[in-house]
Structures are given as structure tokens and as C-alpha cells.
Design a protein around this motif. Structure first.
Motif, PDB file in Angstrom:
ATOM      1  N   GLY A 143     -11.873   6.694   2.155  1.00 33.42           N
ATOM      2  CA  GLY A 143     -12.604   6.243   0.983  1.00 33.42           C
ATOM      3  C   GLY A 143     -11.933   5.178   0.152  1.00 33.42           C
ATOM      4  N   GLY A 144     -10.629   4.996   0.346  1.00 36.76           N
ATOM      5  CA  GLY A 144      -9.959   4.022  -0.501  1.00 36.76           C
ATOM      6  C   GLY A 144      -8.488   3.878  -0.193  1.00 36.76           C
ATOM      7  N   ILE A 145      -7.809   3.240  -1.131  1.00 36.32           N
ATOM      8  CA  ILE A 145      -6.410   2.896  -0.937  1.00 36.32           C
ATOM      9  C   ILE A 145      -5.728   2.850  -2.302  1.00 36.32           C
ATOM     10  N   PHE A 146      -4.438   3.212  -2.336  1.00 32.59           N
ATOM     11  CA  PHE A 146      -3.640   3.066  -3.550  1.00 32.59           C
ATOM     12  C   PHE A 146      -2.643   1.953  -3.285  1.00 32.59           C
ATOM     13  N   VAL A 147      -2.560   1.002  -4.194  1.00 35.75           N
ATOM     14  CA  VAL A 147      -1.622  -0.102  -4.026  1.00 35.75           C
ATOM     15  C   VAL A 147      -0.603  -0.102  -5.161  1.00 35.75           C
ATOM     16  N   THR A 160       0.845  -1.193   0.000  1.00 39.88           N
ATOM     17  CA  THR A 160       0.000   0.000   0.000  1.00 39.88           C
ATOM     18  C   THR A 160       0.878   1.240   0.000  1.00 39.88           C
ATOM     19  N   ARG A 161       0.397   2.286  -0.676  1.00 37.89           N
ATOM     20  CA  ARG A 161       1.134   3.548  -0.702  1.00 37.89           C
ATOM     21  C   ARG A 161       0.375   4.638   0.032  1.00 37.89           C
ATOM     22  N   ASP A 162      -0.913   4.744  -0.213  1.00 34.01           N
ATOM     23  CA  ASP A 162      -1.756   5.745   0.432  1.00 34.01           C
ATOM     24  C   ASP A 162      -3.052   5.078   0.862  1.00 34.01           C
ATOM     25  N   ILE A 163      -3.596   5.542   1.976  1.00 33.57           N
ATOM     26  CA  ILE A 163      -4.882   5.034   2.438  1.00 33.57           C
ATOM     27  C   ILE A 163      -5.675   6.199   3.018  1.00 33.57           C
ATOM     28  N   SER A 164      -6.982   6.180   2.781  1.00 29.33           N
ATOM     29  CA  SER A 164      -7.875   7.207   3.318  1.00 29.33           C
ATOM     30  C   SER A 164      -9.182   6.542   3.715  1.00 29.33           C
TER      31      SER A 164
END
Length: 71
Positions: free
Chosen positions: A21-25, A15-19
Motif C-alpha cells: 500500500g505504500g512506502i516510508f521514506v 526508503t525504510r519500509d515498503i508494503s
């Protein structure tokens, strides 16, 4: 994080970013299904089993994909 879908099986990604509403992998986007596809995900490495959550691919870019948590 473990991502799963019938077209890719199970794939371990970082994972790189998480909030809220969602996540960037971080992954090879060419290996992933298209935008709009629902996948399942589970955070790994926790003391207890994390819940498996449904997510939708909303963005594909060089170096990874953006996933939105489904309600």
C-alpha cells in the motif's frame, strides 16, 4: 528513490519500509509538502528505468514521511 513535486523540485531519499500500500521514506519532514499532497516517485538504481508512480503523503513524523500509492 527520487521524489518530485512542484514545491520541492526533485529530491533523492532513502526508503525504510515498503508494503503493497505504500512506502516510508527517510527525509527531513520540514522540507516536504503537507499531508494530503500528491507527489511522484521513482525507484533508482535498477538496471532498467523503474516506473514513475503517483503517491500521496499520509503521515509526517520525525525522520521521514509515509506515502500511500495512488491507484
Amino acid at each position: 528513490m527520487l521524489i518530485s513535486h512542484e514545491s520541492i523540485g526533485e529530491m533523492m531519499v532513502h526508503t525504510r519500509d515498503i508494503s503493497d500500500g505504500g512506502i516510508f521514506v527517510v527525509t527531513n519532514p520540514e522540507q516536504m509538502p503537507p499531508v494530503g499532497t500528491e507527489v511522484r516517485g521513482q525507484v533508482q538504481g535498477m538496471l532498467a528505468d523503474a516506473p514513475v508512480v503517483d503517491m500521496r503523503i499520509v503521515r509526517i513524523e520525525e525522520g521521514g514521511i509515509g506515502l500511500q500509492f495512488c491507484n
